[in-house]
Design a protein around this motif. Structure first.
Motif, PDB file in Angstrom:
ATOM      1  N   UNK A   1      65.760  44.236 -31.258  1.00 24.06           N
ATOM      2  CA  UNK A   1      66.184  42.988 -31.889  1.00 24.06           C
ATOM      3  C   UNK A   1      64.934  42.171 -32.161  1.00 24.06           C
ATOM      4  N   UNK A   2      64.736  41.780 -33.374  1.00 26.21           N
ATOM      5  CA  UNK A   2      63.589  41.103 -33.994  1.00 26.21           C
ATOM      6  C   UNK A   2      62.630  42.121 -34.594  1.00 26.21           C
ATOM      7  N   UNK A   3      62.163  41.785 -35.779  1.00 31.48           N
ATOM      8  CA  UNK A   3      61.306  42.683 -36.538  1.00 31.48           C
ATOM      9  C   UNK A   3      60.018  43.016 -35.792  1.00 31.48           C
TER      10      UNK A   3
ATOM     11  N   UNK B   1      67.127  42.146 -39.973  1.00 32.35           N
ATOM     12  CA  UNK B   1      65.886  41.616 -40.518  1.00 32.35           C
ATOM     13  C   UNK B   1      64.703  42.548 -40.301  1.00 32.35           C
ATOM     14  N   UNK B   2      64.894  43.601 -39.529  1.00 29.95           N
ATOM     15  CA  UNK B   2      63.832  44.599 -39.345  1.00 29.95           C
ATOM     16  C   UNK B   2      63.754  45.463 -40.603  1.00 29.95           C
TER      17      UNK B   2
ATOM     18  N   UNK C   1      72.130  40.065 -38.230  1.00 27.91           N
ATOM     19  CA  UNK C   1      70.893  39.350 -38.509  1.00 27.91           C
ATOM     20  C   UNK C   1      70.322  38.765 -37.221  1.00 27.91           C
ATOM     21  N   UNK C   2      69.117  38.271 -37.352  1.00 27.32           N
ATOM     22  CA  UNK C   2      68.330  37.801 -36.223  1.00 27.32           C
ATOM     23  C   UNK C   2      69.117  36.941 -35.242  1.00 27.32           C
TER      24      UNK C   2
ATOM     25  N   UNK D   1      65.196  45.712 -26.687  1.00 26.35           N
ATOM     26  CA  UNK D   1      64.050  44.810 -26.808  1.00 26.35           C
ATOM     27  C   UNK D   1      64.486  43.595 -27.598  1.00 26.35           C
ATOM     28  N   UNK D   2      64.284  42.418 -27.038  1.00 29.34           N
ATOM     29  CA  UNK D   2      64.654  41.192 -27.738  1.00 29.34           C
ATOM     30  C   UNK D   2      63.548  40.163 -27.547  1.00 29.34           C
ATOM     31  N   UNK D   3      63.794  38.912 -27.945  1.00 29.63           N
ATOM     32  CA  UNK D   3      62.741  37.909 -27.848  1.00 29.63           C
ATOM     33  C   UNK D   3      63.325  36.509 -27.831  1.00 29.63           C
TER      34      UNK D   3
END
Length: 265
Positions: free
Chosen positions: A6-8, A29-30, A45-46, A63-65
């Motif tokens: 998760x997240x580009x 969004x990746x 989406x993000x 994996x995220x942020x």
């Protein structure tokens, strides 16, 4: 290892480690590298990542942020599934390197992680001299939102030979008024609008912004587009943003050598 990113930036880190084959899903969004991501399931989406869809794929790790306001809710939803989650929250280049190292270790690819970090460091050598050119990085046009003190942007700018006029502010990013833009006096503005294709960036949105006429960057028509993929994603392609910034800085210094050096703040 079955991995969801998760997240580009996390997607690009995995692929730069040579482990794109471990990905079984990504956020919508990746978009890079296309050869890897175009065939993967897109799980929202993000800020609308689908935790239920993630759980259905039964990954070993997600994996995220926390790099975007609103990610807190996404992270909470992912943790509620019981699937192991790694959360990146970088505010400096050192943090980004630490995340690369941690992700590589999770994937039993520690050496690949060290090699990737070394290649990024080699591609972004520090520019000699005082970073006297002041460059603002704009994440969004209306209201104008800029990178501030808790951002890897400050490290990238410093390496490239410039400084962020809003580096003293405590936030990761913040909206600014015309008065604050005038007081900060950036020599140049870089538009790197989040979630917008660079082809749709409009330099005139800054040049014609009401109240910004006295901002040095606007008065000198020094407004430049750099895709958010090369500045806003805390991962391997920051080296491309660094190269673009170097070009801008060299152009400013060649165009107006009397403007630098000066004391930077």
């Amino acid at each position: 290892m079955k991995l969801i990113a998760h997240t580009a930036s996390n997607t690009e880190i995995v692929c730069a480690l040579g482990l794109g084959h471990t990905l079984i899903g990504v956020d919508a969004d990746s978009d890079y590298p296309p050869a890897v991501v175009e065939h993967l399931p897109k799980l929202g989406r993000d800020l609308a990542f689908d935790a239920e869809a993630v759980a259905a794929l039964q990954p070993d790790l997600v994996l995220t942020s926390l790099t975007v306001p609103g990610h807190e809710r996404v992270v909470a939803d992912l943790r509620a599934t019981g699937i192991p989650v790694y959360v990146a929250d970088p505010v400096s280049l050192s943090d980004i390197y630490a995340d690369i190292r941690a992700i590589a270790e999770h994937l039993d690819a520690a050496q690949a992680g060290e090699s990737l970090i070394a290649s990024m460091q080699a591609a972004m050598p520090p520019c000699a001299g005082d970073p006297a050119v002041r460059i603002g990085i704009e994440w969004w046009p209306k209201p104008a939102i800029v990178a501030t003190g808790r951002s890897w942007i400050n490290d990238v700018l410093q390496l490239a030979g410039a400084s962020n006029p809003w580096a003293q502010r405590a936030e990761k990013s913040a909206p600014i008024t015309p008065e604050e833009a005038i007081a900060a006096a950036p020599d140049a503005m870089v538009i790197s609008w989040c979630g917008v294709n660079e082809a749709n960036y409009r330099v005139d949105k800054v040049l014609n912004r009401p109240g910004w006429e006295a901002v040095p960057a606007v008065a000198a028509q020094r407004v430049y587009p750099i895709t958010e993929a090369h500045l806003g994603r805390p991962g391997p392609r920051l080296v491309e943003g660094y190269r673009r910034l170097r070009e801008i800085i060299e152009h400013i210094r060649a165009e107006d050598p009397q403007s630098v050096p000066r004391n930077s703040s």
